[in-house]
Every structure is written in structure tokens, then in C-alpha cells.
Write a protein that holds these residues in place. Sequence first.
Motif, PDB file in Angstrom:
ATOM      1  N   GLN A 117     -20.436  36.376  78.282  1.00 36.60           N
ATOM      2  CA  GLN A 117     -21.558  36.483  78.889  1.00 36.60           C
ATOM      3  C   GLN A 117     -22.822  36.326  77.714  1.00 36.60           C
ATOM      4  O   GLN A 117     -22.673  36.085  76.797  1.00 36.60           O
ATOM      5  CB  GLN A 117     -21.739  38.271  79.025  1.00 36.60           C
ATOM      6  N   ASP A 118     -23.861  35.840  78.411  1.00 41.09           N
ATOM      7  CA  ASP A 118     -25.074  35.502  77.692  1.00 41.09           C
ATOM      8  C   ASP A 118     -26.091  36.871  77.395  1.00 41.09           C
ATOM      9  O   ASP A 118     -26.622  36.714  76.532  1.00 41.09           O
ATOM     10  CB  ASP A 118     -25.907  34.576  78.349  1.00 41.09           C
ATOM     11  N   GLU A 119     -25.640  37.847  78.100  1.00 34.91           N
ATOM     12  CA  GLU A 119     -26.727  38.706  78.163  1.00 34.91           C
ATOM     13  C   GLU A 119     -26.855  39.826  76.828  1.00 34.91           C
ATOM     14  O   GLU A 119     -27.666  40.378  76.595  1.00 34.91           O
ATOM     15  CB  GLU A 119     -26.882  39.878  79.395  1.00 34.91           C
ATOM     16  N   ARG A 128     -31.144  38.500  77.254  1.00 36.74           N
ATOM     17  CA  ARG A 128     -31.097  37.484  78.188  1.00 36.74           C
ATOM     18  C   ARG A 128     -30.959  37.936  79.628  1.00 36.74           C
ATOM     19  O   ARG A 128     -30.197  38.832  79.832  1.00 36.74           O
ATOM     20  CB  ARG A 128     -30.089  36.382  77.956  1.00 36.74           C
ATOM     21  N   LYS A 129     -31.904  37.664  80.380  1.00 34.47           N
ATOM     22  CA  LYS A 129     -31.887  37.971  81.861  1.00 34.47           C
ATOM     23  C   LYS A 129     -31.317  36.885  82.979  1.00 34.47           C
ATOM     24  O   LYS A 129     -30.520  37.213  83.755  1.00 34.47           O
ATOM     25  CB  LYS A 129     -33.334  38.388  82.423  1.00 34.47           C
ATOM     26  N   SER A 131     -29.413  32.823  82.992  1.00 32.71           N
ATOM     27  CA  SER A 131     -28.901  31.806  82.487  1.00 32.71           C
ATOM     28  C   SER A 131     -28.911  30.576  83.575  1.00 32.71           C
ATOM     29  O   SER A 131     -29.079  30.941  84.642  1.00 32.71           O
ATOM     30  CB  SER A 131     -27.661  31.927  81.786  1.00 32.71           C
ATOM     31  N   SER A 166     -27.699  36.670  83.534  1.00 31.66           N
ATOM     32  CA  SER A 166     -27.011  36.212  82.267  1.00 31.66           C
ATOM     33  C   SER A 166     -25.619  37.128  81.929  1.00 31.66           C
ATOM     34  O   SER A 166     -24.851  37.015  81.063  1.00 31.66           O
ATOM     35  CB  SER A 166     -28.043  36.341  81.050  1.00 31.66           C
ATOM     36  N   TRP A 186     -31.656  29.746  78.880  1.00 33.95           N
ATOM     37  CA  TRP A 186     -31.773  31.293  78.903  1.00 33.95           C
ATOM     38  C   TRP A 186     -33.384  31.625  78.990  1.00 33.95           C
ATOM     39  O   TRP A 186     -34.103  31.100  78.413  1.00 33.95           O
ATOM     40  CB  TRP A 186     -31.114  31.844  77.699  1.00 33.95           C
ATOM     41  N   SER A 188     -35.230  35.539  78.634  1.00 40.02           N
ATOM     42  CA  SER A 188     -34.965  37.041  78.312  1.00 40.02           C
ATOM     43  C   SER A 188     -36.183  37.871  78.840  1.00 40.02           C
ATOM     44  O   SER A 188     -37.111  37.448  79.272  1.00 40.02           O
ATOM     45  CB  SER A 188     -35.053  37.012  76.857  1.00 40.02           C
TER      46      SER A 188
END
Length: 193
Positions: A117-119, A128-129, A131, A166, A186, A188
Motif C-alpha cells: 500500500q502507498d498510504e 498519501r491519499k 495514487s 492509496s 502520489w 497526500s
Amino acid sequence: MKDFLKPPYLFWNDHHKKEWCQRVINYIDKLELTDATVLSRVDNDIEEIKKDTRVTSVKLIHFNQEENDYERMLTLEMWRLIVFANLTYNFNIDYDTMTIQLGKYDEENNGFYKHHQDENILFKNAGRKISMSTILQNSEQGGKFILDGECPDFNENVGSTIAFPSFTLHEVTPVIKGSRYSIVTWVSGPEWA
């Protein structure tokens, strides 16, 4: 502003022309790319090269900190798509946190990025919100972009872009033959409400 769960994926099949994608690839090939990092599971302030988790060559470009006009053009194009995606998501985001990553996955080192996950990665103390991934070139074998829950209508053709929250799990499978090029973006915002 509150954040609310919205449809998981937005996509633009065949959005960028092949010629545009090739120009970006030519630019990436002229760069001195670095090994991609992941955040330490012990200390989120430490970035590590973890070849068991991710093997990608990258260059990060932060919005409003571009090194030249070409990079500015790339960030503005990705910014435009992120703004459009957030018309649907309506997440509380700070557009100044946008970062793009020019990436290359090679067959010589079986480039990949495991399920992640990127968040949980922080920029400017905000998670991050949204992606987004743009396919510049698919590898001949392997190198597939996989999202949890799948998105069967996303065609993964050169020039296609997909945006998602994200927190969505995703991965890039190992490249077996050829090279995979992409732009990952990304943006945020404050902690989830």
C-alpha cells in the motif's frame, strides 16, 4: 473536510499517445536513475533499499521542484489527472505534496514490487491519499500491474492511466523479458478523518 470512501478505481484507457510515452521513455533513459527504496517497518523515517521487496530504478520529481521544463510538463500533466480524479474522490488533499516517480523495471534484475500500500508512506507529515500509475511501456513478459479487487475494464495498454485510493493493495510482478516503464504519482493530505 471529511474523507469518504468512493469508487475504488478511475482509469483513462489509451489516454496518452504512444509518441508521448516514447518521449518520456527517452527522457528516462538519459537519467541517472537510483534504486528505489521502501520505508523501514521499524522506523518510518528511514528509507531502505530492500531487494526482497522491490527492485526498480527510479527518479522522484516533487511538484514545484522540477529540475527543468520537461519535468515541469510531466508534473503538470499528472497534476491535471490527479485533480480530475479527486473530483470523484473528494479527498482532503494538498496538491503541493504531489510527487511523480519515473520508473523502469528491467529483465536483467527481474524488476518487481511486492504487494503493498502507498498510504503508510509520509510526505510533509501527511499520508498519501491518491495514487496513480501511467503505463509508458509494458514488458514483453511479466511486469504486470495488479490491483486488489481488480479492474477488468482497465486495458493496461501503453498510454493508459489508473488512479486509486492509496490504501489499495497493489503490486508489479517480476519482469521476465523486456523492460517496463511507468510514471507513478502520489498526492497526500491530512490524516484520514
